[in-house]
Design an enzyme around this catalytic site. Structure first.
Site, short mmCIF file in Angstrom:
data_model
loop_
_atom_site.label_atom_id
_atom_site.label_comp_id
_atom_site.label_asym_id
_atom_site.label_seq_id
_atom_site.Cartn_x
_atom_site.Cartn_y
_atom_site.Cartn_z
N ASP A 31 -12.48 -14.28 -2.54
CA ASP A 31 -12.80 -13.21 -1.61
C ASP A 31 -14.28 -13.34 -1.24
OD1 ASP A 31 -13.28 -10.51 -0.41
OD2 ASP A 31 -11.27 -10.11 -1.19
N ALA A 74 -6.23 -12.57 2.00
CA ALA A 74 -7.52 -12.54 2.72
C ALA A 74 -7.25 -12.57 4.22
CB ALA A 74 -8.38 -13.74 2.33
N TYR A 142 -4.58 -9.56 16.60
CA TYR A 142 -4.27 -9.54 15.16
C TYR A 142 -2.80 -9.86 14.91
CZ TYR A 142 -3.04 -7.35 10.68
OH TYR A 142 -2.52 -7.09 9.43
N1 LIG Z 1 -3.27 -2.16 5.34
C1 LIG Z 1 -2.10 -2.31 5.92
O1 LIG Z 1 -1.44 -1.31 6.27
C2 LIG Z 1 -1.53 -3.70 6.18
C3 LIG Z 1 -0.32 -3.79 6.88
C4 LIG Z 1 0.22 -5.05 7.11
C5 LIG Z 1 -0.41 -6.19 6.61
N2 LIG Z 1 -1.59 -6.09 5.94
C6 LIG Z 1 -2.20 -7.34 5.46
O2 LIG Z 1 -2.51 -7.21 4.08
C7 LIG Z 1 -3.68 -7.98 3.78
C8 LIG Z 1 -4.70 -7.10 3.08
O3 LIG Z 1 -5.10 -6.05 3.95
P1 LIG Z 1 -5.95 -4.79 3.45
O4 LIG Z 1 -5.47 -3.61 4.20
O5 LIG Z 1 -5.98 -4.78 1.97
O6 LIG Z 1 -7.37 -5.15 4.05
P2 LIG Z 1 -8.77 -5.45 3.32
O7 LIG Z 1 -9.75 -5.66 4.41
O8 LIG Z 1 -9.05 -4.41 2.29
O9 LIG Z 1 -8.48 -6.82 2.57
C9 LIG Z 1 -8.78 -8.09 3.09
C10 LIG Z 1 -9.60 -8.85 2.06
O10 LIG Z 1 -9.88 -10.16 2.57
C11 LIG Z 1 -11.25 -10.45 2.37
N3 LIG Z 1 -11.70 -11.39 3.41
C12 LIG Z 1 -11.86 -11.14 4.75
N4 LIG Z 1 -12.30 -12.25 5.36
C13 LIG Z 1 -12.42 -13.21 4.42
C14 LIG Z 1 -12.84 -14.57 4.44
N5 LIG Z 1 -13.22 -15.16 5.59
N6 LIG Z 1 -12.86 -15.27 3.28
C15 LIG Z 1 -12.48 -14.68 2.10
N7 LIG Z 1 -12.08 -13.40 2.02
C16 LIG Z 1 -12.04 -12.68 3.16
C17 LIG Z 1 -11.97 -9.11 2.47
O11 LIG Z 1 -13.24 -9.10 1.84
C18 LIG Z 1 -10.96 -8.19 1.77
O12 LIG Z 1 -11.19 -8.13 0.39
C19 LIG Z 1 -4.16 -8.57 5.10
O13 LIG Z 1 -3.68 -9.88 5.19
C20 LIG Z 1 -3.51 -7.69 6.13
O14 LIG Z 1 -3.32 -8.38 7.34
C21 LIG Z 1 -2.17 -4.88 5.73
#
Ligand SMILES: NC(=O)c1ccc[n+]([C@@H]2O[C@H](COP(=O)([O-])OP(=O)(O)OC[C@H]3O[C@@H](n4cnc5c(N)ncnc54)[C@H](O)[C@@H]3O)[C@@H](O)[C@H]2O)c1
Length: 313
Positions: A31, A74, A142
């Site tokens: 991360d 991520a 996205y």
């Molecule tokens: N929150 C929702 O409702 C939801 C719904 C569908 C899918 N998702 C997917 O679930 C996953 C997690 O989402 P979330 O809501 O926990 O978001 P979040 O932003 O809390 O988590 C994403 C993580 O990825 C890390 N990150 C971002 N860019 C990076 C990079 N270049 N290199 C390394 N790490 C990196 C961030 O620091 C973070 O810890 C994502 O793939 C998102 O697309 C989330």
């Protein structure tokens, strides 16, 4: 099992890490902490502060940890950010994701589990609840970048024999969700504002509906996907549409909030009514949601109460 979780310092990824550690697995995290936080990372998991866009650093982590399974969370995960800067979104979600896939294919990884989206793929669905075969027509960059990565997974499976399971999530809520984010994290934003007795604005008329799933259920789906679902794509969802007005009312009761909501303009590109059919996940992953909305909201309100009183102490 040795499992590498990318994005394991983020909202959802950190709960997945906790579930894997609890199940007795050895876990490492990649991360770069753009939106994630170090304190979210389970103390029994090793955090590598690496940007997935940096192939050499990603490869180094794979060489030292030698994961058997990669769980890819991520991402640039905010719809408005993807609209404002689609290039950045694609760099992280497609190019960064490909670095993770390349490193996986070049090492002894057995399987990749990918967190995709159900909410941002189908546009306004023809049927509610929509199933996984619903036509794909994303309204945001996205949604397109997430779908592109799903296609790369299938290609790497066909060409390099790298197995995968894709989990398309509904709208996820729960502890550690960022309530300061601009994105429609409706539960986190409403709950935190209600606890502080601040005004709450609903975008549009509030009759728009979402499929809301507690993050604890998401974590268990990621445990199920370790052993099942190879080559498959699954909705991880409740299948039940719930309106934003309903969420407002339920949270108002839990927080004893007495103010009326304000209504603002509806957000461009927002889907009006969506829910995702989870029959396939029930049949093939042996997973189903266990945390009812009322219970999930109560757990989340308790968490934000605690956070807010800590911040103000
Ligand atoms: N929150 C929702 O409702 C939801 C719904 C569908 C899918 N998702 C997917 O679930 C996953 C997690 O989402 P979330 O809501 O926990 O978001 P979040 O932003 O809390 O988590 C994403 C993580 O990825 C890390 N990150 C971002 N860019 C990076 C990079 N270049 N290199 C390394 N790490 C990196 C961030 O620091 C973070 O810890 C994502 O793939 C998102 O697309 C989330």
């Amino acid at each position: 099992m040795k499992i590498l979780v990318t994005g394991g310092a983020g909202f959802i990824g950190s709960h997945v890490v906790d579930a894997y550690v609890t199940a007795g697995h050895e876990v490492a995290v990649i991360d770069n902490l753009t939106t994630g936080r170090e304190e979210n990372v389970n103390p029994d998991a090793r955090l590598h502060r690496v940007d997935i866009r940096d192939l050499a650093q990603v490869q180094q982590v794979f060489a030292s940890f030698q994961p058997e399974v990669v769980n890819h969370h991520a991402a640039q995960s905010e719809v408005p950010k993807s609209v404002a800067d689609p290039g950045y979104d694609a760099h992280v979600n497609v190019v960064g994701g490909l670095n993770v896939l390349r490193a996986s294919a070049d090492s002894s990884v057995r399987k990749v589990i990918f967190s995709s989206t159900g909410g941002a793929l189908y546009g306004e669905p023809d049927l509610v609840p929509a199933d996984e075969d619903h036509p794909i027509r994303p309204l945001s960059p996205y949604g397109t970048s997430k779908f592109a990565f799903e296609q790369y997974l299938a290609t790497f499976d066909r060409t390099f024999g790298l197995r995968f399971t894709t989990l398309r999530y509904a709208n996820v809520y729960g502890a550690r969700q960022d309530f300061a984010a601009e994105e429609g994290r409706v539960v986190a934003i409403f709950a935190s504002r209600m606890i502080e007795n601040k005004p709450v604005t609903i975008d549009g008329d509030g009759n728009q509906s979402r499929d809301m799933l507690h993050v604890g259920d998401i974590a268990m789906a990621n445990v199920a996907a370790l052993e099942r679902g190879d080559g498959g794509t699954f909705h991880i969802s409740t299948g039940i549409p719930v309106t934003v007005n309903d969420i407002f009312r339920k949270l108002a009761i839990l927080t004893e909030y007495r103010l009326e909501p304000r209504f603002g303009p509806s957000r461009k590109g927002d889907v009006y009514r969506i829910a995702l059919d989870n029959t396939r996940a029930k049949m093939q992953l042996g997973w189903e949601p266990r945390i009812q909305l009322e219970e999930g909201l109560r757990l989340t309100v308790d968490y934000f109460r605690d956070q807010i009183s800590r911040l103000s102490a």
